[in-house]
Write a protein that holds these residues in place. Structure first.
Motif, PDB file in Angstrom:
ATOM      1  N   VAL A 283      -7.230 -23.394 -27.596  1.00  0.00           N
ATOM      2  CA  VAL A 283      -8.172 -22.416 -27.865  1.00  0.00           C
ATOM      3  C   VAL A 283      -8.642 -21.907 -29.154  1.00  0.00           C
ATOM      4  CG1 VAL A 283      -8.794 -19.997 -27.256  1.00  0.00           C
ATOM      5  CG2 VAL A 283      -7.601 -21.504 -25.488  1.00  0.00           C
ATOM      6  N   GLY A 284      -7.683 -21.823 -29.990  1.00  0.00           N
ATOM      7  CA  GLY A 284      -7.848 -21.863 -31.388  1.00  0.00           C
ATOM      8  C   GLY A 284      -8.756 -22.925 -32.015  1.00  0.00           C
ATOM      9  N   GLU A 285      -8.535 -24.067 -31.931  1.00  0.00           N
ATOM     10  CA  GLU A 285      -9.284 -25.224 -32.069  1.00  0.00           C
ATOM     11  C   GLU A 285     -10.471 -25.177 -31.594  1.00  0.00           C
ATOM     12  OE1 GLU A 285      -8.625 -26.871 -34.701  1.00  0.00           O
ATOM     13  OE2 GLU A 285      -6.405 -26.299 -34.994  1.00  0.00           O
ATOM     14  N   VAL A 286     -10.632 -24.705 -30.343  1.00  0.00           N
ATOM     15  CA  VAL A 286     -12.201 -24.801 -29.658  1.00  0.00           C
ATOM     16  C   VAL A 286     -12.795 -23.725 -30.661  1.00  0.00           C
ATOM     17  CG1 VAL A 286     -13.401 -24.182 -27.679  1.00  0.00           C
ATOM     18  CG2 VAL A 286     -11.410 -25.679 -27.559  1.00  0.00           C
ATOM     19  N   GLY A 287     -12.369 -22.655 -30.612  1.00  0.00           N
ATOM     20  CA  GLY A 287     -13.093 -21.595 -31.841  1.00  0.00           C
ATOM     21  C   GLY A 287     -13.450 -22.081 -32.906  1.00  0.00           C
ATOM     22  N   GLU A 288     -12.679 -23.128 -33.633  1.00  0.00           N
ATOM     23  CA  GLU A 288     -13.158 -23.583 -34.951  1.00  0.00           C
ATOM     24  C   GLU A 288     -14.365 -24.436 -34.686  1.00  0.00           C
ATOM     25  OE1 GLU A 288      -9.722 -25.136 -37.207  1.00  0.00           O
ATOM     26  OE2 GLU A 288      -8.486 -23.426 -36.762  1.00  0.00           O
TER      27      GLU A 288
ATOM     28  N   SER B  97     -16.404 -24.195 -32.166  1.00  0.00           N
ATOM     29  CA  SER B  97     -17.611 -23.435 -31.990  1.00  0.00           C
ATOM     30  C   SER B  97     -18.310 -23.021 -33.459  1.00  0.00           C
ATOM     31  CB  SER B  97     -17.268 -22.294 -31.276  1.00  0.00           C
ATOM     32  OG  SER B  97     -16.800 -22.872 -29.981  1.00  0.00           O
ATOM     33  N   GLU B  98     -17.446 -22.491 -34.342  1.00  0.00           N
ATOM     34  CA  GLU B  98     -17.844 -22.281 -35.288  1.00  0.00           C
ATOM     35  C   GLU B  98     -18.984 -23.256 -36.200  1.00  0.00           C
ATOM     36  OE1 GLU B  98     -14.438 -21.118 -37.695  1.00  0.00           O
ATOM     37  OE2 GLU B  98     -14.309 -19.173 -37.007  1.00  0.00           O
TER      38      GLU B  98
ATOM     39  N   GLN C 203     -22.128 -22.502 -34.604  1.00  0.00           N
ATOM     40  CA  GLN C 203     -22.620 -20.976 -34.764  1.00  0.00           C
ATOM     41  C   GLN C 203     -23.914 -20.883 -35.675  1.00  0.00           C
ATOM     42  OE1 GLN C 203     -19.539 -18.466 -35.837  1.00  0.00           O
ATOM     43  NE2 GLN C 203     -20.565 -16.665 -34.861  1.00  0.00           N
TER      44      GLN C 203
ATOM     45  N   GLU D  76     -12.426 -31.481 -36.224  1.00  0.00           N
ATOM     46  CA  GLU D  76     -12.447 -30.369 -35.199  1.00  0.00           C
ATOM     47  C   GLU D  76     -12.376 -30.997 -33.961  1.00  0.00           C
ATOM     48  OE1 GLU D  76     -11.228 -27.562 -36.134  1.00  0.00           O
ATOM     49  OE2 GLU D  76     -11.539 -27.733 -38.228  1.00  0.00           O
TER      50      GLU D  76
ATOM     51  N   VAL E  64      -9.076 -30.761 -31.179  1.00  0.00           N
ATOM     52  CA  VAL E  64      -9.266 -30.317 -29.865  1.00  0.00           C
ATOM     53  C   VAL E  64      -8.846 -31.250 -28.766  1.00  0.00           C
ATOM     54  CG1 VAL E  64     -10.855 -29.778 -27.937  1.00  0.00           C
ATOM     55  CG2 VAL E  64     -10.949 -28.794 -29.854  1.00  0.00           C
TER      56      VAL E  64
END
Length: 140
Positions: free
Chosen positions: A59-64, A66-67, A70, A93, A97
């Motif tokens: 989940v943290g990597e998916v956040g990275e 996504s950034e 963004q 990234e 994932v």
């Protein structure tokens, strides 16, 4: 996990490029799974690789990931307006994932390749071409 430590680990600490690097597109999920098992084993990380911990890392990597997108608005296929550094960062990234996903599946005893093929078959039934072609909504 950064690219240098991954490359170093996968090659026993020597070469920077993995054997068969030119054929990287032919790497199987099984190959990745085996390399990840070895990567974790030699570091004695299996004790930390619980399904929960791997999921949270994923989940943290998916956040990275996504950034990266963004504030960019809609992005064209092939990323023609992106420079090489941006594309390289995206690749890193996406790889993070994928690697966490493959490791999570392995630790959970899921054959990810088989599960993905099974899901594709289910989706073909759920979204038949004649009802869904050129539609972005569920046409059932």
């Amino acid at each position: 996990m950064d690219a240098d430590s991954w490359s170093c680990a996968m090659n026993g600490g020597g070469r920077k490029d993995p054997p068969g690097a030119a054929d990287a597109s032919l790497v199987s999920l099984q190959d990745l799974r085996s390399k990840l098992q070895e990567f974790a084993r030699v570091r004695d990380w299996d004790q930390f690789h619980s399904p929960r911990n791997l999921l949270l890392a994923l989940v943290g990597e998916v956040g990275e990931l996504s950034e990266i997108f963004q504030w960019k608005g809609e992005v064209q296929r092939g990323l023609p307006d992106w420079n090489e550094a941006e594309k390289e960062h995206l690749g890193e990234e996406l790889s993070d994932v994928l690697l966490y996903l493959v490791r999570l599946a392995d630790v959970c005893g899921v054959d990810l390749g088989q599960a993905a093929l099974s899901k594709l078959k289910k989706n073909a039934v759920k979204y038949p071409v004649e009802k869904c072609k050129s539609q972005s909504t569920n046409a059932q």
